[in-house]
Design a protein around this motif. Structure first.
Motif, mmCIF file in Angstrom:
data_model
loop_
_atom_site.group_PDB
_atom_site.id
_atom_site.type_symbol
_atom_site.label_atom_id
_atom_site.label_comp_id
_atom_site.label_asym_id
_atom_site.label_seq_id
_atom_site.Cartn_x
_atom_site.Cartn_y
_atom_site.Cartn_z
ATOM 1 N N THR A 140 50.816 35.901 39.870
ATOM 2 C CA THR A 140 50.023 35.934 38.637
ATOM 3 C C THR A 140 49.421 34.564 38.341
ATOM 4 O O THR A 140 48.268 34.459 37.900
ATOM 5 C CB THR A 140 50.901 36.391 37.460
ATOM 6 O OG1 THR A 140 51.425 37.704 37.738
ATOM 7 C CG2 THR A 140 50.100 36.436 36.163
ATOM 8 N N THR A 164 41.289 38.962 43.103
ATOM 9 C CA THR A 164 42.618 38.579 42.642
ATOM 10 C C THR A 164 43.674 39.266 43.503
ATOM 11 O O THR A 164 43.440 40.325 44.071
ATOM 12 C CB THR A 164 42.819 38.954 41.166
ATOM 13 O OG1 THR A 164 42.482 40.333 40.960
ATOM 14 C CG2 THR A 164 41.963 38.080 40.261
ATOM 15 N N SER A 201 43.683 42.857 41.423
ATOM 16 C CA SER A 201 45.075 42.933 40.968
ATOM 17 C C SER A 201 45.225 43.882 39.788
ATOM 18 O O SER A 201 46.163 44.687 39.737
ATOM 19 C CB SER A 201 45.588 41.540 40.592
ATOM 20 O OG SER A 201 46.936 41.597 40.187
ATOM 21 N N HIS A 213 40.770 32.506 38.195
ATOM 22 C CA HIS A 213 39.933 32.687 37.012
ATOM 23 C C HIS A 213 39.472 31.339 36.449
ATOM 24 O O HIS A 213 38.317 31.192 36.029
ATOM 25 C CB HIS A 213 40.692 33.460 35.931
ATOM 26 C CG HIS A 213 40.756 34.928 36.171
ATOM 27 N ND1 HIS A 213 41.895 35.554 36.615
ATOM 28 C CD2 HIS A 213 39.828 35.894 36.046
ATOM 29 C CE1 HIS A 213 41.671 36.846 36.742
ATOM 30 N NE2 HIS A 213 40.409 37.088 36.406
ATOM 31 N N ASN A 226 46.358 34.019 40.401
ATOM 32 C CA ASN A 226 45.204 34.707 39.833
ATOM 33 C C ASN A 226 44.644 33.954 38.626
ATOM 34 O O ASN A 226 43.429 33.933 38.406
ATOM 35 C CB ASN A 226 45.586 36.139 39.459
ATOM 36 C CG ASN A 226 45.848 37.003 40.678
ATOM 37 O OD1 ASN A 226 45.337 36.733 41.760
ATOM 38 N ND2 ASN A 226 46.652 38.039 40.514
ATOM 39 N N VAL A 236 34.721 36.880 40.079
ATOM 40 C CA VAL A 236 36.070 37.384 40.313
ATOM 41 C C VAL A 236 36.058 38.905 40.331
ATOM 42 O O VAL A 236 35.539 39.553 39.408
ATOM 43 C CB VAL A 236 37.052 36.890 39.228
ATOM 44 C CG1 VAL A 236 38.440 37.488 39.461
ATOM 45 C CG2 VAL A 236 37.128 35.366 39.224
ATOM 46 N N GLU A 285 38.505 41.966 40.023
ATOM 47 C CA GLU A 285 39.839 42.151 39.437
ATOM 48 C C GLU A 285 40.667 43.175 40.219
ATOM 49 O O GLU A 285 41.121 44.190 39.686
ATOM 50 C CB GLU A 285 39.718 42.575 37.974
ATOM 51 C CG GLU A 285 38.981 41.584 37.099
ATOM 52 C CD GLU A 285 39.771 40.307 36.846
ATOM 53 O OE1 GLU A 285 40.894 40.177 37.374
ATOM 54 O OE2 GLU A 285 39.260 39.445 36.108
#
Length: 218
Positions: free
Chosen positions: A47, A30, A79, A54, A50, A75, A77
């Motif tokens: 955002t 992300t 971010s 997902h 991202n 994914v 994470e």
């Protein structure tokens, strides 16, 4: 731009990796904060990217056994991890972190052509936001790149962990239960490494080897 990156384009990337490169597992990281978002509105766009990532990962349907193509889309994470670091640093240097507004506090008078995010590069709250008053931290050297010495070990460990979810032991089945087990493993990897949870000191050094798997150990 964020508006140009659609669910369809992300899906095309996955399909391309499978067809042209023979990839069976794709891991998306992300997008974290850097010079890609200098306002709250731009950060909202990141955002949304991202969220699309997902969505593609969660809705991916693996090919049947024996068929070519990408089987797993996971994914990392990144971010969440970098935002948590910036939140802690922002709190430490004196910003109000009840919202993300402090992300967009920028240095003035720096040597780069872009204004660097203060919580991303500073270990203090510089007087008058001047670059010359910023004591540099070990998160980012320039507000775009991340310090490998600080972030690299967790980044690498999380990728290895995620790969273990689908490649260690018996490969998970492309069934509802198999998908659930992969998602549980994916979440555990992100909770462990893409977070600020301290790593047990006994894990460090001593030539220790770690193992991730989506298979339930009884």
């Amino acid at each position: 731009t964020a508006a140009q990156l659609t669910r369809e384009r992300i899906t095309e990337v996955v399909i391309f990796c499978g067809k042209m490169l023979g990839v069976r597992t794709v891991i998306f990281s992300t997008v974290g904060l850097d010079n890609n978002a200098i306002t709250a509105e731009m950060w909202d766009g990141v955002t949304k990217i991202n969220e699309l990532v997902h969505d593609v990962a969660r809705s991916w349907v693996p090919p049947n056994d024996g068929e070519d193509g990408v089987k797993w889309v996971l994914v990392q994470e990144f971010s969440n991890f970098t935002s948590a670091m910036l939140n802690e640093n922002g709190k430490h240097i004196g910003y109000d972190v009840s919202s993300n507004a402090f992300f967009f506090e920028r240095l003035k008078g720096g040597a780069t052509s872009w204004a660097q995010s203060i919580p991303m590069v500073c270990a203090n709250k510089p007087k008058d936001d001047l670059d010359s008053n910023c004591k540099r931290n070990k998160i980012s050297p320039d507000g775009i790149h991340w310090c490998v010495e600080t972030i690299g070990p967790r980044f690498t460990a999380s990728i290895a962990c995620l790969l273990g979810c689908v490649h260690n032991e018996r490969p998970p089945e492309a069934s509802p239960e198999g998908l659930k087990s992969v998602r549980r493993c994916e979440q555990e990897c992100n909770n462990r490494f893409m977070s600020l949870v301290p790593v047990d000191e006994s894990w460090i050094g001593n030539e220790r080897t770690f193992f991730a798997s989506s298979n339930v150990v009884s």
